[in-house]
Structure formats: C-alpha cells, structure tokens
Design a protein around this motif. Structure first.
Motif, PDB file in Angstrom:
ATOM      1  N   ASP A   1      -2.264  16.605  36.344  1.00 55.96           N
ATOM      2  CA  ASP A   1      -1.793  16.366  34.855  1.00 55.96           C
ATOM      3  C   ASP A   1      -0.234  15.940  35.086  1.00 55.96           C
TER       4      ASP A   1
ATOM      5  N   ALA B   1       2.689  13.030  34.408  1.00 57.92           N
ATOM      6  CA  ALA B   1       2.869  11.662  33.479  1.00 57.92           C
ATOM      7  C   ALA B   1       3.630  10.651  34.232  1.00 57.92           C
ATOM      8  N   GLU B   2       4.217  11.086  35.338  1.00 61.79           N
ATOM      9  CA  GLU B   2       4.770  10.025  36.317  1.00 61.79           C
ATOM     10  C   GLU B   2       4.594  10.684  37.767  1.00 61.79           C
TER      11      GLU B   2
ATOM     12  N   TRP C   1       0.482  20.114  38.016  1.00 60.88           N
ATOM     13  CA  TRP C   1       1.119  19.950  36.682  1.00 60.88           C
ATOM     14  C   TRP C   1       2.518  20.059  36.940  1.00 60.88           C
TER      15      TRP C   1
END
Length: 453
Positions: free
Chosen positions: A351, A353-354, A389
């Motif tokens: 997980d 985002a970048e 994450w």
C-alpha cells in the motif's frame, strides 16, 4: 543467509523466549521497595551527593574565579584550562558513581582534539571542548539540587521509619523523658501528645505510608541526577551521532565487500566455469567438424544447452544484485515475484501511493527476500504474509508466518546481520517469535521519495 527457528526455553524449563530470566515476586513492588537493594543504593547516592557536590562546587568556583582574575596576565588561560580539565576528571568519577549506585551507563564525552602536540595545543583543546564547559556547568548546578534532594530524602526517610516504629519505642517517653509521648502541639495552657492506643496505631500507619512512599520519592529525585549526568557528563548528541555514523559506515563497507565477494564467487564457480567448459567443447567440436560431423553436431548441441544454463545463472545473479522488475515496476511486482518462489503460499499487500528512493526500495526488497528465504528453509510454516505501507516518514515492512517460531536476533544468526544492515541506514528490525509461533518480523526504514537521488 541462515536463521534457525526452533524451540526456546526459559530458565525454568518452560517454553518461552530463549534466555528468559523473568523473576516472580510474591510481594508487589510498592511493598518491596523499602527493603530492595536498588532503594538503598539510590539513597546512598543521594547521601553522597551532598559532600561530593560541595567539593565539586568549591573546586569549580575557586579555580574558575582564580583563572578569571588572572586573565589580565598570561597565567589566567592555563589556570582556567586546568579548572576545566579538573572538572572533566571529577565528571569521570561522577559517571563511575552513577554506574555503581544508579546502574546508569553513560559513555565518556568526546576526547580532546589537538591539531598538534604541546602544552598550548592542550590548553586550546580544553577551552574549545564543549564537554569541558558542560562538566563545569554540572559542578555548579549539582550543588543546589544535591542540597534539596538530601534534605527531602533524609527527612522523609527518618520521619517514616520513626513513625512506623513508634509503637516499639513509645515506652521511652514516659519512662526516660517524663513525657506522655510525641508532642503534637503545646503552649502555655495545654499540650497534645500521642499517647493512647488509637493515636499510636494511626501514627504507625502514617509512618507505614511514608516508608512505602519514600523510596519512590527518592527514585524520582535520582531521575533528575540521571538526567544531569547523562546530559552534562556524557557525549553530546552531535558526537554520539558521529560515532553512530562511523559505525554504520563500517557496516555498510563490510556488507558491500561481502556482497562483492559473493558475486565474484558465484561468477567464478557458476557462469565462468560453464563458459570455460563451453569454449573447450566448441574447440573440440571445431576439430571434429571435418572428421566426424555427427559428433561435432552433438557437441555443438550440448554446448547450446550449456549456453542456456549459463544465461540462466547470469539472470539469477543479476536478479540477486538488483532485479529488473524492481526497477521497472516497483516493490509490488518485485515482491510478488519473490513470493512466487517461496515454498509456502505468500499473500503480498503493498500500500504505497508513490515509490520510495531506489536505495530504500532496494533495501526493502532484499529484506523481504531474505525473510521469505528464512520462512522457506527454517520456519516449517504453511502460510506467510507480506505487508508494506508508509507511516509518515517511515517505510514499514512486515513478514508473518505460522511456523514453529523461536527466532531470536540476539543469537547471532542471520537476523542479526539483517538488523545491522537496516541499522546502517537508520532502520529498525523487530522480531516477535515466541516458541510455537507465529513469527512476526517488522522492519522500519526511513522514507525518501523517488525524486531523491
């Protein structure tokens, strides 16, 4: 990398963390405190602090005042340097006293840095050293705190034990002092004494409460001493950071050297040996090409198989250095490829985002890869899971399996080496692996965005 998982047993023979030394006490900590060795050592520290702090304060103020007064002459500078050097030496004794009585381990401050030998160079190094001035500050500040802690500790200790034992020596007052007991109040007209059984019992109970509370108050007082010793007599944060970075640099260099040796060994024993054999086979096939074309064809066919094997070994070696899928598609795809080669089913959840910086991404990949290798070789698990994450400025990794457990970083196994690699980049490795499982390994890495190169 080999990390053994297995049963760990405590000192009592029951399954648990390896080397467990947990002790069970019948009395709660509040009741044990007045008679514990730690309490008496802390009380001894407080009692010794008063005369020692008087010595420190007197020496520091006298020498610094003398040096400051002599600054109009050349003698003031060496006298001031001698004062600071003496404070450093007395600070060393204070660290020893804290280690002996408070179990406080404080490293010595950074050493003097002299560009060249000589007395003047030493004087300049002492005056420029922040540790010298911190030791002087300790000598000045410790006296008022030592007086306060001495007064509080002695009065509470004496009053608590006196009231607690009052029923034992109550007979002293009427027999030898001509009084009815401890006098609470008195004036010209009347006096109040503690002389009946109820008042004596209440007095003893108050003494009991004071006796139980005093060790914790003394412990709170010594916490301030711990802060003073650690903050003023230990190394500065900058010096500690420099030492940590030097240690981490050594780990990184050793790790890089070990990786280079591994790559060289794999090339020499694997692909290089096959290519040498391939060259010999092709040479023999060339010689037989005119005499026995069929035998030459068979030899070329075998050489073709050797080429395929060598190419596969080179691909595996390249994947071990830095897999192309990690560069092209990121952690999700790369970890899924690693999970597919594990001997047990692995669930992967990424997980992010970048993407993190390539260096952090590579360390995360190899950390999970080595942990899954341990699961395949030693855990005897039937299932494993990988989660990745981001939490604020940290990249979090977690590998879980339902194996037999018993993994321990402190046993000097491969997990210890992995922890050292993570520590070299300000990372953390935490292993929770009770005997019987499950095993949960959590790793933290500093987050740096992909734009940071």
């Amino acid at each position: 990398m080999a990390t053994e998982y297995g049963q760990g047993y405590g000192l009592d023979g029951r399954p648990g963390f390896p080397g467990s030394t947990e002790r069970r006490h019948r009395l709660p900590a509040a009741l044990r405190a007045p008679v514990e060795g730690r309490t008496w050592r802390e009380l001894g520290y407080v009692l010794l602090s008063l005369p020692i702090s008087i010595l420190l304060f007197t020496y520091a103020v006298t020498m610094v005042s003398l040096g400051a007064g002599l600054l109009v002459t050349f003698l003031g500078i060496p006298v001031l340097a001698a004062a600071l050097a003496g404070c450093r030496g007395l600070g060393s004794l204070e660290r020893l006293r804290a280690r002996a009585l408070l179990d406080l381990e404080v490293a010595g401050p950074e050493p003097l840095r002299m560009k060249k030998p000589g007395a003047m160079a030493w004087v300049g190094a002492v005056l420029k050293s922040g540790a010298s001035w911190r030791a002087l500050l300790y000598a000045v500040l410790h006296l008022p705190w030592a007086v306060f802690s001495f007064v509080v500790a002695v009065n509470l200790w004496v009053l608590g034990w006196a009231l607690l034992t009052y029923p034992l020596w109550f007979w002293v007052f009427p027999m030898y002092a001509g009084q009815d007991g401890i006098q609470l109040y008195g004036d010209e007209t009347h006096r109040v004494y503690l002389d009946n059984p109820f008042e004596i019992t209440v007095t003893a109970l108050v003494g009991l409460l004071l006796t139980i509370a005093t060790p914790w108050i003394v412990r709170a007082l010594t916490m301030v001493d711990r802060l003073l010793v650690h903050g003023l007599l230990g190394p500065s944060r900058l010096a500690s950071r420099v030492v940590e970075l030097e240690s981490d640099r050594g780990v990184v260099v050793d790790t890089a050297a070990a990786d280079l040796r591994r790559i060289e060994r794999d090339l020499h024993d694997g692909a290089q040996a096959r290519l040498v054999s391939l060259a010999m086979d092709l040479g023999l096939a060339k010689e037989k090409l005119q005499e026995d074309p069929e035998a030459a064809a068979r030899m070329v066919d075998e050489a073709h198989g050797e080429v395929k094997t060598a190419l596969q070994e080179l691909r595996d070696l390249a994947r071990g250095i830095h897999p192309a899928v990690l560069t092209d598609r990121g952690l999700d795809a790369a970890l899924s490829a690693v999970a597919s080669r594990c001997t047990v089913p692995v669930q992967v959840e990424v997980d992010l985002a970048e993407r993190p910086a390539p260096a952090i991404e590579g360390i995360a990949y190899f950390t999970v890869s080595e942990l899954l290798q341990n699961v395949s070789k030693h855990a005897r698990a039937t299932w494993a899971g990988v989660e990745v994450w981001r939490t604020e400025n940290r990249l979090m990794l977690q590998v879980v399996d339902n194996g037999v457990g018993g993994a321990d970083v402190a046993q000097g196994s491969g997990l210890a080496g992995l922890a050292e690699r993570l520590d070299a980049v300000d990372g953390i490795l935490v292993v929770d692996s009770p005997a019987g499982g499950p095993t949960r390994v959590t790793a933290e890495l500093p987050w740096r965005g992909a734009h940071v190169r």
